[in-house]
Design a protein around this motif. Structure first.
Motif, PDB file in Angstrom:
ATOM      1  N   PRO A 162       0.812  -1.222   0.000  1.00 42.59           N
ATOM      2  CA  PRO A 162       0.000   0.000   0.000  1.00 42.59           C
ATOM      3  C   PRO A 162       0.841   1.265   0.000  1.00 42.59           C
ATOM      4  O   PRO A 162       2.033   1.246   0.336  1.00 42.59           O
TER       5      PRO A 162
ATOM      6  N   THR B 227      -4.522   7.613   5.280  1.00 44.70           N
ATOM      7  CA  THR B 227      -5.219   6.918   4.211  1.00 44.70           C
ATOM      8  C   THR B 227      -4.280   5.847   3.670  1.00 44.70           C
ATOM      9  O   THR B 227      -3.134   6.132   3.324  1.00 44.70           O
TER      10      THR B 227
ATOM     11  N   VAL C 137      -3.698   3.135   0.762  1.00 45.79           N
ATOM     12  CA  VAL C 137      -4.145   3.056  -0.631  1.00 45.79           C
ATOM     13  C   VAL C 137      -3.572   1.816  -1.314  1.00 45.79           C
ATOM     14  O   VAL C 137      -2.366   1.571  -1.274  1.00 45.79           O
ATOM     15  N   TYR C 138      -4.467   1.069  -1.941  1.00 43.17           N
ATOM     16  CA  TYR C 138      -4.086  -0.107  -2.718  1.00 43.17           C
ATOM     17  C   TYR C 138      -4.438   0.163  -4.171  1.00 43.17           C
ATOM     18  O   TYR C 138      -5.587   0.416  -4.504  1.00 43.17           O
ATOM     19  N   GLN C 139      -3.441   0.092  -5.028  1.00 43.02           N
ATOM     20  CA  GLN C 139      -3.669   0.308  -6.456  1.00 43.02           C
ATOM     21  C   GLN C 139      -3.887  -1.044  -7.127  1.00 43.02           C
ATOM     22  O   GLN C 139      -3.123  -1.978  -6.915  1.00 43.02           O
TER      23      GLN C 139
ATOM     24  N   LEU D 121      -8.726   1.485  -7.676  1.00 45.22           N
ATOM     25  CA  LEU D 121      -7.930   2.126  -6.635  1.00 45.22           C
ATOM     26  C   LEU D 121      -8.806   2.074  -5.372  1.00 45.22           C
ATOM     27  O   LEU D 121      -9.944   2.535  -5.385  1.00 45.22           O
ATOM     28  N   THR D 122      -8.292   1.466  -4.310  1.00 47.12           N
ATOM     29  CA  THR D 122      -9.042   1.331  -3.072  1.00 47.12           C
ATOM     30  C   THR D 122      -8.296   2.051  -1.960  1.00 47.12           C
ATOM     31  O   THR D 122      -7.102   1.827  -1.753  1.00 47.12           O
ATOM     32  N   ALA D 123      -9.014   2.930  -1.274  1.00 49.57           N
ATOM     33  CA  ALA D 123      -8.432   3.701  -0.179  1.00 49.57           C
ATOM     34  C   ALA D 123      -9.246   3.451   1.085  1.00 49.57           C
ATOM     35  O   ALA D 123     -10.477   3.424   1.043  1.00 49.57           O
TER      36      ALA D 123
ATOM     37  N   CYS E  82     -14.002   3.630   3.429  1.00 48.30           N
ATOM     38  CA  CYS E  82     -13.407   2.914   2.311  1.00 48.30           C
ATOM     39  C   CYS E  82     -13.995   3.471   1.017  1.00 48.30           C
ATOM     40  O   CYS E  82     -15.196   3.733   0.933  1.00 48.30           O
TER      41      CYS E  82
ATOM     42  N   SER F 285     -13.575   2.769  -3.307  1.00 45.68           N
ATOM     43  CA  SER F 285     -12.982   2.074  -4.453  1.00 45.68           C
ATOM     44  C   SER F 285     -13.486   2.738  -5.717  1.00 45.68           C
ATOM     45  O   SER F 285     -14.701   2.905  -5.894  1.00 45.68           O
TER      46      SER F 285
ATOM     47  N   VAL G  82      -4.419   9.024  -7.400  1.00 45.37           N
ATOM     48  CA  VAL G  82      -4.476   8.962  -5.939  1.00 45.37           C
ATOM     49  C   VAL G  82      -5.110  10.196  -5.305  1.00 45.37           C
ATOM     50  O   VAL G  82      -5.298  10.233  -4.098  1.00 45.37           O
TER      51      VAL G  82
ATOM     52  N   ALA H 111      -7.832   9.226  -3.047  1.00 46.74           N
ATOM     53  CA  ALA H 111      -7.428   8.833  -1.696  1.00 46.74           C
ATOM     54  C   ALA H 111      -7.200  10.056  -0.813  1.00 46.74           C
ATOM     55  O   ALA H 111      -7.582  10.072   0.363  1.00 46.74           O
TER      56      ALA H 111
END
Length: 107
Positions: free
Chosen positions: A21, A38, A40-42, A49-51, A72, A74, A80, A83
């Motif tokens: 992350p 925050t 963040v997963y790209q 993109l999930t934050a 959350c 997505s 970003v 996020a």
């Protein structure tokens, strides 16, 4: 014994299947509360993109009786800035917004 944030991050690590992350922080504007982070997963899941936040749940709110939320988001984007927006929203409204399921009213 692992701290609350360490347990949360370990849970996210389990869910992310090893995706590394990114972390962004928003300094607190509330005395006595630490910043909101925050995570963040790209590309998780399915090229989204999930934050997720950490810091909302450390505030208090009268409607939180059986737990406290984190947020959350997505989106189908690689930007970003989404996020960052989530982090600023979380920091600005924690403690005043209930963040209840289905609640879209202004606070």
């Amino acid at each position: 014994m692992a701290s609350r944030v360490e347990k949360y991050l370990a849970h996210l690590d389990d869910l992310s299947d090893g995706i590394e992350p990114l972390f962004f922080s928003v300094e607190s504007t509330t005395p006595g509360l630490r910043r909101v982070t925050t995570i963040v997963y790209q590309g998780m899941p399915d090229d989204l993109l999930t934050a997720l936040t950490y810091g909302v749940s450390v505030a208090e709110h009268a409607e939180w009786r059986h737990g406290a939320p984190e947020l959350c988001l997505s989106v189908r984007s690689t930007d970003v800035v989404w996020a960052h927006a989530l982090g600023f929203l979380a920091e600005g409204l924690r403690g005043t917004g209930p963040f209840a399921y289905g609640n879209t009213k202004g606070w």
